[in-house]
Design an enzyme around this catalytic site. Structure first.
Site, mmCIF file in Angstrom:
data_model
loop_
_atom_site.group_PDB
_atom_site.id
_atom_site.type_symbol
_atom_site.label_atom_id
_atom_site.label_comp_id
_atom_site.label_asym_id
_atom_site.label_seq_id
_atom_site.Cartn_x
_atom_site.Cartn_y
_atom_site.Cartn_z
ATOM 1 N N ASP A 8 -0.771 -2.877 12.875
ATOM 2 C CA ASP A 8 -0.307 -3.425 11.593
ATOM 3 C C ASP A 8 -0.158 -4.939 11.745
ATOM 4 O O ASP A 8 0.720 -5.429 12.462
ATOM 5 C CB ASP A 8 1.028 -2.782 11.209
ATOM 6 C CG ASP A 8 1.438 -3.186 9.803
ATOM 7 O OD1 ASP A 8 1.524 -2.304 8.935
ATOM 8 O OD2 ASP A 8 1.672 -4.403 9.572
ATOM 9 N N ASP A 14 3.325 -6.388 10.827
ATOM 10 C CA ASP A 14 4.345 -6.091 11.851
ATOM 11 C C ASP A 14 4.120 -6.933 13.099
ATOM 12 O O ASP A 14 5.070 -7.441 13.698
ATOM 13 C CB ASP A 14 4.297 -4.607 12.226
ATOM 14 C CG ASP A 14 4.958 -3.736 11.165
ATOM 15 O OD1 ASP A 14 5.670 -4.291 10.304
ATOM 16 O OD2 ASP A 14 4.763 -2.510 11.210
ATOM 17 N N THR A 69 -0.875 7.595 -1.071
ATOM 18 C CA THR A 69 -2.144 7.534 -1.826
ATOM 19 C C THR A 69 -3.078 6.459 -1.270
ATOM 20 O O THR A 69 -4.265 6.459 -1.578
ATOM 21 C CB THR A 69 -1.873 7.181 -3.303
ATOM 22 O OG1 THR A 69 -1.283 5.870 -3.344
ATOM 23 C CG2 THR A 69 -0.915 8.168 -3.940
ATOM 24 N N ARG A 119 0.844 -1.179 0.000
ATOM 25 C CA ARG A 119 0.000 0.000 0.000
ATOM 26 C C ARG A 119 0.885 1.237 0.000
ATOM 27 O O ARG A 119 1.705 1.419 0.905
ATOM 28 C CB ARG A 119 -0.883 -0.026 1.249
ATOM 29 C CG ARG A 119 -1.933 1.046 1.241
ATOM 30 C CD ARG A 119 -2.979 0.770 2.279
ATOM 31 N NE ARG A 119 -2.471 0.706 3.636
ATOM 32 C CZ ARG A 119 -3.221 0.966 4.696
ATOM 33 N NH1 ARG A 119 -4.473 1.290 4.555
ATOM 34 N NH2 ARG A 119 -2.712 0.882 5.895
#
Ligand code: URA
Length: 209
Positions: free
Chosen positions: A200, A203, A108, A104
């Site tokens: 995340d 992570d 944006t 990602r």
């Protein structure tokens, strides 16, 4: 199947709470994800087509139920999808496995493809795409685009957590793709993270930052 199925089983919800807790270690997070993935896989495979075959039990001959058609295809959306893969494969060991690499763009929030390796004959298989976090839905929708371009016609999407924005995006882009998840959270924050979420997922499962 409904467009969105939330698996409200108490064990799933209990394990998910443990995963959300920021004090949960990487090792425990990964183990819980594997465990929940099996409940989600159970749900998403509930209506797989069946046929029968004749077998001999020690007692007699019988027409016994068996899965119909070609082997299932699992497609992991890298990298976090890999956290769901092993658990699902334990339930469906003969499934074929593909990988789609999308990251990602942090500015944006749009998906950028860097890898794609898929099993053959996708058009003849039930295809289950796996990615723990359905956030904006942009990566998921792009991954499903790739699967359809490769011929897949019967696709399902398995995720751990979904945001309303991601579900809406998927419904608009791929109304034919049912989603199975453990929870529908409140919203996305300004960085595209699910809130309350669990941070995340990549992570947390791989111990990176
Ligand atoms: N990806 C994640 O890992 N977490 C989120 O909350 C959103 C996207």
């Amino acid at each position: 199947m409904d467009h969105l199925t939330i698996v409200r089983h108490p064990l799933v919800q209990h394990k998910l709470t443990l995963m959300r807790d920021k004090e949960t270690s990487t090792a425990v997070f990964r183990q819980l994800l594997r465990e929940i993935s099996q409940f989600l896989a159970y749900e998403i495979t509930r209506d797989l087509p069946m046929t029968t075959k004749q077998i001999e039990t020690p007692m007699t001959t019988m027409e016994a139920p068996t899965l119909e058609g070609k082997k299932l295809a699992l497609v992991s959306i890298l990298r976090a999808g890999n956290g769901l893969l092993d658990g699902v494969l334990e339930l469906v060991p003969s499934a074929r496995v593909g990988f789609v690499g999308l990251y990602r763009d942090e500015e944006t929030l749009q998906p950028v493809q860097y890898y794609c390796k898929l099993p053959d004959a996708l058009q003849d298989r039930v295809v289950i795409a796996v990615d723990p976090m359905l956030a904006t839905g942009n990566s998921s929708a792009a991954a499903i685009d790739l699967l359809k371009q490769a011929g897949a016609r019967n696709i399902r999407f398995l995720c751990l957590l979904a945001a309303p924005e991601g579900v809406a995006r998927m419904k608009e882009a791929h109304p034919d793709v049912p989603i199975v998840t453990a929870a529908l959270d409140a919203q996305l924050n300004e960085n595209g993270y699910i809130v309350p979420g669990l941070g995340d997922a990549g992570d947390r499962m791989f111990g990176t930052k």
